[in-house]
Design an enzyme around this catalytic site. Structure first.
Site, PDB file in Angstrom:
ATOM      1  N   LYS A 141       9.087  14.475  39.499  1.00 57.32           N
ATOM      2  CA  LYS A 141       8.210  13.302  39.672  1.00 57.32           C
ATOM      3  C   LYS A 141       8.826  12.009  39.141  1.00 57.32           C
ATOM      4  O   LYS A 141       8.593  10.934  39.691  1.00 57.32           O
ATOM      5  CB  LYS A 141       6.844  13.561  39.022  1.00 57.32           C
ATOM      6  N   ASP A 167      -2.323  11.989  41.228  1.00 54.35           N
ATOM      7  CA  ASP A 167      -2.809  12.990  40.263  1.00 54.35           C
ATOM      8  C   ASP A 167      -4.089  12.554  39.555  1.00 54.35           C
ATOM      9  O   ASP A 167      -5.045  13.321  39.441  1.00 54.35           O
ATOM     10  CB  ASP A 167      -1.731  13.305  39.223  1.00 54.35           C
ATOM     11  N   ALA A 183       2.026  15.257  32.869  1.00 50.55           N
ATOM     12  CA  ALA A 183       0.705  15.580  33.425  1.00 50.55           C
ATOM     13  C   ALA A 183      -0.377  14.707  32.796  1.00 50.55           C
ATOM     14  O   ALA A 183      -1.255  14.177  33.486  1.00 50.55           O
ATOM     15  CB  ALA A 183       0.382  17.051  33.207  1.00 50.55           C
ATOM     16  N   ASN A 242      -1.696  15.915  20.624  1.00 49.39           N
ATOM     17  CA  ASN A 242      -0.527  16.698  21.005  1.00 49.39           C
ATOM     18  C   ASN A 242       0.049  17.322  19.737  1.00 49.39           C
ATOM     19  O   ASN A 242      -0.233  16.865  18.636  1.00 49.39           O
ATOM     20  CB  ASN A 242       0.514  15.780  21.669  1.00 49.39           C
TER      21      ASN A 242
END
Length: 277
Positions: free
Chosen positions: A69, A105, A134, A154
């Site tokens: 991507k 997305d 993502a 995260n």
């Protein structure tokens, strides 16, 4: 290729598991279009060459999946606003001497949440787990819906902070409390929607997410699809509603279909038929 049929592909590595050919052929059939759509495996160091071969073969467009991507973003000569913000492209249009890059997305995720799962994002408190491509690809689309709060977490907080700093310039006008939170502080927070945007290789133990984050009035959403993940199992054990990312996959494909054909396909029957498989 001299025929009038339009040709499309999805490029990735690996690619054998891709449902994109089935989805786009189903959309085309529903709308009376005769198209070709194939899955193309590109060697990891040959993405640019693979794309130029498709252009030479007069393909109309292509979808791009992992791990290409970012390379697709660099290859594109023009970018949509969502692609510019995410700095990643999952849909390409080939027009004369132009390669137009889009990112569908975030639109796909928001549509799945709002239209298929009946979640109104406005004024909701959202937790997004993950700081990879993502997560980066969907943040702006969620901020556009004006939740009251979007928290990013995260395992490595530095990555989350880097994404936040980058997104802050684009999201100033939304007046959303957009922030980063450490994993250890999660059990003391309430969220309406918890989205797992991490890779399938990481389970909850490695992420360090306390099961107390989940509760009966929250939706736990996993961008992975095709199986019940350990993340979904943990959420379900705490009474949360759960969903995988199959709807997001179909909805982002529907937006790509609209870009190429200027037709909005129906998605519910396609989601149902893929679920049945």
């Amino acid at each position: 290729m001299t025929d009038l049929k339009k040709h499309f592909a999805v490029i990735g590595n690996p690619i054998h598991h891709s449902l994109s050919p089935q989805i786009h052929i189903a959309f085309a059939k529903e709308n009376g279009l005769d198209i070709d759509y194939e899955a193309v495996l590109s060697p990891l160091d040959q993405f640019k060459n693979t794309m130029h071969q498709l252009i030479q073969q007069k393909f109309t467009g292509a979808n791009v999946t992992l791990p290409f991507k970012k390379e697709a973003y660099q290859l594109a000569t023009t970018h949509s606003s969502h692609a510019k913000i995410a700095e990643a492209v999952n849909t390409l249009e080939f027009k004369e001497n132009e390669i137009i890059g889009h990112n569908t997305d975030g639109i796909g995720l928001v549509r799945d949440l709002e239209q298929n799962l009946n979640v109104d994002l406005k004024s909701k408190k959202i937790l997004l787990i993950g700081a990879g491509g993502a997560a980066e690809g969907v943040i702006y689309s969620m901020l556009e819906k004006k939740p009251s709060e979007l928290m990013l977490t995260n395992r490595t907080i530095e990555k989350s902070r880097a994404i936040k700093n980058k997104m802050d310039m684009h999201a100033k006008g939304f007046n959303v409390n957009f922030n980063v939170i450490e994993i250890a502080k999660l059990p003391h927070q309430y969220f309406d929607l918890i989205i797992n945007a991490t890779s399938a290789n990481f389970n909850n133990a490695e992420l360090g997410i306390d099961h107390k984050v989940f509760h009966e009035s929250s939706l736990a959403y996993d961008m992975m699809y095709g199986k019940e993940t350990s993340y979904m199992k943990h959420a379900k054990s705490q009474g949360s509603r759960v969903s995988d990312g199959l709807g997001m996959l179909v909805e982002q494909a529907a937006e790509a279909f609209f870009i190429w054909h200027h037709i909005k396909p129906h998605t519910k029957s396609v989601i149902e038929s893929l679920r049945a498989l």
